[in-house]
Design an enzyme around this catalytic site. Sequence first.
Site, PDB file in Angstrom:
ATOM      1  N   HIS A  35       0.807  -1.220   0.000  1.00  0.00           N
ATOM      2  CA  HIS A  35       0.000   0.000   0.000  1.00  0.00           C
ATOM      3  C   HIS A  35       0.844   1.277   0.000  1.00  0.00           C
ATOM      4  O   HIS A  35       0.570   2.224   0.745  1.00  0.00           O
ATOM      5  CB  HIS A  35      -0.966   0.012   1.192  1.00  0.00           C
ATOM      6  CG  HIS A  35      -1.944  -1.124   1.176  1.00  0.00           C
ATOM      7  ND1 HIS A  35      -1.679  -2.330   1.775  1.00  0.00           N
ATOM      8  CD2 HIS A  35      -3.165  -1.240   0.614  1.00  0.00           C
ATOM      9  CE1 HIS A  35      -2.707  -3.146   1.586  1.00  0.00           C
ATOM     10  NE2 HIS A  35      -3.622  -2.518   0.878  1.00  0.00           N
TER      11      HIS A  35
ATOM     12  N   ASN B 279       5.405  14.581  -4.203  1.00  0.00           N
ATOM     13  CA  ASN B 279       6.322  15.208  -5.159  1.00  0.00           C
ATOM     14  C   ASN B 279       5.940  16.648  -5.507  1.00  0.00           C
ATOM     15  O   ASN B 279       6.504  17.219  -6.433  1.00  0.00           O
ATOM     16  CB  ASN B 279       6.475  14.355  -6.424  1.00  0.00           C
ATOM     17  CG  ASN B 279       5.162  14.143  -7.149  1.00  0.00           C
ATOM     18  OD1 ASN B 279       4.134  14.662  -6.725  1.00  0.00           O
ATOM     19  ND2 ASN B 279       5.187  13.394  -8.232  1.00  0.00           N
TER      20      ASN B 279
ATOM     21  N   ALA C 153       7.720   5.028  12.471  1.00  0.00           N
ATOM     22  CA  ALA C 153       6.352   4.851  11.985  1.00  0.00           C
ATOM     23  C   ALA C 153       5.512   6.092  12.298  1.00  0.00           C
ATOM     24  O   ALA C 153       5.588   6.639  13.396  1.00  0.00           O
ATOM     25  CB  ALA C 153       5.729   3.629  12.644  1.00  0.00           C
TER      26      ALA C 153
END
Length: 261
Positions: A102, A125, A170
């Site tokens: 994912h 981006n 994380a």
Amino acid sequence: MPKSTRAKKGAVAGASSSARRDTSKAASRPTARASSGDASGASAAHERPSIARRAPSIAAPRVVESAVVAAGAELGEGCVVGAFCFVAAGARVGRGARIQSHTSVWDGVTLEADVFVGPAAAFTNVRHPRAAFPRAPRWDRTVVERGATIGAHATLVAPVRVGAEAVVAAGAVVTRDVPPHAIVAGVPARIIGWACACGETLALARVAPASASCALCDRRYARAGGAIAEVSGALPATPVRSRRAPRSRSPSRPSPRGRRR
Ligand SMILES: [Zn+2]
């Protein structure tokens, strides 16, 4: 520069199972450390006791069936693209990199060799996206340097560079460059410690330690330019020692508070 595979037009998933290779069999060979400039690996007598680097793979990239790799994406040898991932045209995935499920890797994103990306990490981006004012092809760049780890659900806000063998915890949101070997966590991400090439935590501190050594693999580091770099030979100061308990101890022994990320 490792060879890479540029996806053919319309290519979707599908490296054959024959391209898969169990590289663990070669894991016992001595590690070669390019970063330290010490091609001899310090010395033969300085054995790595507990953990070894995976041997460089020459296998074809492995793309899980549910993933999509667009035409024009570059995949390095031995890389793995996990379930429900998307790799866009112009994205680069280095040799031996591993992308868990994912995750989308967009044009303008470069993952160098041996980068690990946890499930559902988010790359970007465009720093200031607007649907009605397209930025293409002037993408903001994201570069994750060799050996770095991106934790599950972490977000990298471009333009940004994550240094070699750094660790992004994380869920962290990275909005500025990360030095090599730094451990960053939180929103926005801040430096909380320093990591060995093997992934072990060397020190929990914002400022890089003057010197450090790893209890798991015995690599040694010294402060360099606001970060740390691997060294051979004697260390310049009494090193911080990572606090991993010897493996002979009981697994029920509690970890020092705050050690785990
Ligand atoms: Zn280590």
